[in-house]
Design an enzyme around this catalytic site. Sequence first.
Site: not given
Ligand SMILES: CSC[C@H]1O[C@H](OP(=O)(O)O)[C@H](O)[C@@H]1O
Length: 345
Positions: A48-49, A85, A192, A233
């Site tokens: 994720r990220g 996603r 997270q 994002d």
């Molecule tokens: C460096 S992008 C990180 C960004 O992604 C995270 O979302 P997720 O853990 O649901 O993929 C979150 O929005 C972070 O800011």
Amino acid sequence: MDESFVALQFKEEKLVLLDQRILPTHVEYVQCATFEEVEFAIRDMIVRGAPAIGAAAAYGVYLALKQCSGETDFYQACTFLGQARPTAVNLMWAIERMLSVYEQCKIGGRPHALRRLLSEAHAIREEDIRTNKTISRIGNRIVPDRATILTHCNTGALATAGWGTALGVIKQAFYDNKQIFVYADETRPRFQGARLTAWELMEAKIPSKLIVDSAAATLIRDGKIDLVILGGDRVAANGDVANKLGTFALSVICKAYGIPFYSVVPVSTIDFAIPDGSAILIEEREATEVTHVQGVQVAPTGTQVYNPAFDVTPHQNITGIITERGIIYPPFKENIERLRRGESL
Ligand SMILES: CSC[C@H]1O[C@H](OP(=O)(O)O)[C@H](O)[C@@H]1O
């Protein structure tokens, strides 16, 4: 810093992912040999990220070409990957970049196309690490020599192909001997911040404390936070930022108390095609993420749940957007357009 957090690697024709669903208490890897397994890994947040999702999807496109005999099947596989996603623009950005390479090189035959796609996926991964280090050097300019920083969700090595974005800025400031202290929001419902950011901060030996999300407002009101640095994002052409749920609330509190509020993103996270944040599709995830914590039920069976994974922060609440091409300041629409035209900020 020795990067012991590698979210994704490609080895022996498999995408090897650090399973971020069970960190930090369990360090296990998931190996993806098919595009279907990559799609599941993105959708279930094994990886994720935004940048990490993009890099993983790039390898998913390569695996799809390996698997699919016909071009129609291949394109359908890429469409399937792209729906894993909906909010992080890096997913479709990476897939479209890979498909552009495919269209240019397919005339050379299948073996050549496979070699080029794998090479492009590696390039996306390696570029992301370089980009994050550049972003961090640029972002470090806005970090005072002595500062208490609040961050939200995880934007470190685990959210990218390496190093990190917002957490990369924080690490750069620390390695430049700035006297910083970090408060990390736990970031419900997937934690997270508690599971990943707290772990990365401890490994980097950055002084920090973990807080529940709703404690941030009091810290800001009481003057305990000097600036907020977090990720993104999808950034709209007017500077509205979609980021982890809770970002918008933080921005309102920061604006009310005059605290600088920065989003840190690679330019690949800017969606120049959408005029403002109202056009950003916000992913809603399953109810069990809220009704259960690490598999333990905490809400009555049958509880109705609203579980958006992101929210949109209006550009009016944002001090600046830190990228590898410089820091975007207001007027955001005009300066993002300059970025799109390739002009310097
Ligand atoms: C460096 S992008 C990180 C960004 O992604 C995270 O979302 P997720 O853990 O649901 O993929 C979150 O929005 C972070 O800011």
